[in-house]
Design a protein around this motif. Structure first.
Motif, short mmCIF file in Angstrom:
data_model
loop_
_atom_site.label_atom_id
_atom_site.label_comp_id
_atom_site.label_asym_id
_atom_site.label_seq_id
_atom_site.Cartn_x
_atom_site.Cartn_y
_atom_site.Cartn_z
N LEU A 101 -1.09 -7.53 -12.51
CA LEU A 101 -1.05 -6.23 -11.85
C LEU A 101 -0.96 -6.43 -10.34
N LEU A 102 0.04 -5.80 -9.73
CA LEU A 102 0.24 -5.91 -8.28
C LEU A 102 -0.36 -4.72 -7.52
N GLY A 103 -0.37 -3.56 -8.15
CA GLY A 103 -0.89 -2.35 -7.50
C GLY A 103 -0.10 -1.13 -7.95
N ASN A 104 -0.40 0.00 -7.34
CA ASN A 104 0.29 1.25 -7.65
C ASN A 104 1.32 1.56 -6.57
N VAL A 105 2.40 2.21 -6.96
CA VAL A 105 3.44 2.58 -6.00
C VAL A 105 2.93 3.73 -5.14
N THR A 106 3.03 3.57 -3.82
CA THR A 106 2.60 4.63 -2.89
C THR A 106 3.77 5.22 -2.12
N ASP A 107 4.89 4.51 -2.05
CA ASP A 107 6.03 5.05 -1.29
C ASP A 107 7.31 4.35 -1.71
N VAL A 108 8.44 4.96 -1.32
CA VAL A 108 9.76 4.41 -1.64
C VAL A 108 10.62 4.46 -0.38
N PHE A 109 11.33 3.37 -0.10
CA PHE A 109 12.25 3.30 1.03
C PHE A 109 13.68 3.43 0.52
N PHE A 110 14.51 4.23 1.21
CA PHE A 110 15.89 4.42 0.79
C PHE A 110 16.79 4.59 2.02
N ASP A 111 18.12 4.45 1.81
CA ASP A 111 19.04 4.56 2.94
C ASP A 111 19.62 5.96 3.03
N GLU A 112 20.61 6.15 3.94
CA GLU A 112 21.15 7.49 4.19
C GLU A 112 21.93 8.05 3.00
N LYS A 113 22.26 7.18 2.02
CA LYS A 113 22.93 7.65 0.81
C LYS A 113 21.95 7.77 -0.36
N PHE A 114 20.66 7.71 -0.06
CA PHE A 114 19.59 7.84 -1.04
C PHE A 114 19.54 6.68 -2.04
N VAL A 115 20.10 5.56 -1.66
CA VAL A 115 20.02 4.34 -2.48
C VAL A 115 18.68 3.66 -2.18
N VAL A 116 17.92 3.37 -3.23
CA VAL A 116 16.59 2.78 -3.07
C VAL A 116 16.71 1.33 -2.62
N GLU A 117 15.89 0.95 -1.62
CA GLU A 117 15.90 -0.42 -1.11
C GLU A 117 14.60 -1.15 -1.39
N LYS A 118 13.46 -0.48 -1.25
CA LYS A 118 12.16 -1.13 -1.46
C LYS A 118 11.18 -0.11 -2.01
N ILE A 119 10.11 -0.63 -2.64
CA ILE A 119 8.96 0.21 -2.99
C ILE A 119 7.72 -0.37 -2.32
N LEU A 120 6.81 0.50 -1.94
CA LEU A 120 5.57 0.09 -1.26
C LEU A 120 4.41 0.26 -2.23
N LEU A 121 3.54 -0.75 -2.32
CA LEU A 121 2.41 -0.71 -3.23
C LEU A 121 1.11 -0.40 -2.48
N SER A 122 0.07 -0.12 -3.25
CA SER A 122 -1.22 0.28 -2.68
C SER A 122 -1.88 -0.82 -1.87
N ASN A 123 -1.48 -2.08 -2.07
CA ASN A 123 -2.03 -3.19 -1.29
C ASN A 123 -1.14 -3.52 -0.08
N ASN A 124 -0.22 -2.57 0.25
CA ASN A 124 0.72 -2.70 1.37
C ASN A 124 1.80 -3.75 1.13
N GLN A 125 1.90 -4.26 -0.08
CA GLN A 125 2.99 -5.18 -0.42
C GLN A 125 4.26 -4.39 -0.68
N THR A 126 5.37 -4.87 -0.17
CA THR A 126 6.66 -4.24 -0.44
C THR A 126 7.44 -5.08 -1.44
N ILE A 127 8.11 -4.40 -2.36
CA ILE A 127 8.92 -5.05 -3.39
C ILE A 127 10.37 -4.66 -3.18
N ASP A 128 11.24 -5.65 -3.01
CA ASP A 128 12.67 -5.38 -2.89
C ASP A 128 13.20 -4.89 -4.22
#
Length: 247
Positions: A101-128
């Motif tokens: 278990l890495l954590g829970n998703v708290t946010d999502v990063f995306f570009d100007e075309k709404f393509v997802v680039e990364k997700i942010l977890l509750s431990n501040n780790q980002t997943i590509d």
């Protein structure tokens, strides 16, 4: 790069119509979590109506608002139900392919075309997003950093469920070819899904606000329950609460 948390609750501006069309309530992702397909808009000025905007219809993502060309970009949510699937990764538990278990998703990063680039977890780790292994309505699995797995190897081989017929079969011989005949079809497919009715809730009044796991308001206190309310509660696993907190 944009963050989903910074987009939610922003107004939608229509350039041609020159007005605020509503407020962004949530985002709806595709089934592989590769892109935001739609934004759900809540309009308080029109009897709390909800609208869907396909993300290809956005003209700009501004600091204080998102911009569309005109009001025709908005589609009533009822036009999409029940075909649309409300995929959203926020608050989902994230595991590695080895079950850590890495954590829970708290946010999502995306570009100007709404393509997802990364997700942010509750431990501040980002997943590509390229490390994503699989995504469902209740969890996310990402590749273990030490050993990547080809998930496609584990694809299920689904077979239809069949009922064998008791009808007699006649074997006809024509030279070296055998033909099977039957007066009735020999197999029939079972129904794929059986659902129970909760329509008894229609017309009852909600006694307290109901919220989804991501803290979004899905049913307002004091409002009568409609078929649309029941469908939204089903998607969010809140049918039991809807039954308890209504009279």
């Amino acid at each position: 790069m944009y963050k989903l948390s910074e987009v939610l609750s922003k107004p939608i501006l229509s350039l041609f119509n020159g007005k605020v069309e509503g407020t962004i309530k949530t985002a709806i992702f595709d089934k592989k979590l590769q892109k935001i397909k739609y934004l759900l808009v809540f309009n308080e000025n029109e009897q709390n109506d909800e609208y869907i905007i396909p993300t290809q219809n956005f003209f700009a993502i501004g600091e204080n608002a998102l911009v569309i060309k005109n009001s025709s970009c908005l589609e009533p949510l009822s036009n999409f139900e029940p075909q649309i699937t409300f995929n959203n990764p926020i608050n989902l538990r994230t595991f590695t392919t080895k079950g850590n278990l890495l954590g829970n998703v708290t946010d999502v990063f995306f570009d100007e075309k709404f393509v997802v680039e990364k997700i942010l977890l509750s431990n501040n780790q980002t997943i590509d997003i390229t490390d994503l292994a699989s995504f469902s309505e209740n969890s996310i699995i990402v590749q273990d950093k030490n050993k990547k797995v080809n998930i496609s190897k584990f694809c299920e081989q689904k077979r239809p469920r069949l009922i064998k017929s008791n009808e007699p079969v006649t074997i006809l011989r024509t030279n070296s070819i055998q033909t099977l005949e039957s007066t009735q079809p020999q197999i029939a497919a079972l129904p794929s899904k059986v659902t129970s009715s909760v329509n008894f809730l229609v017309g009852r009044t909600i006694t307290q606000n109901l919220y989804s796991q991501s803290k979004e308001l899905i049913a307002k206190k004091g409002t009568p329950i409609s078929l649309k309310t029941i469908e939204i509660a089903k998607r969010n696993g809140k049918i039991k609460e809807l039954s308890i907190f209504s009279i």
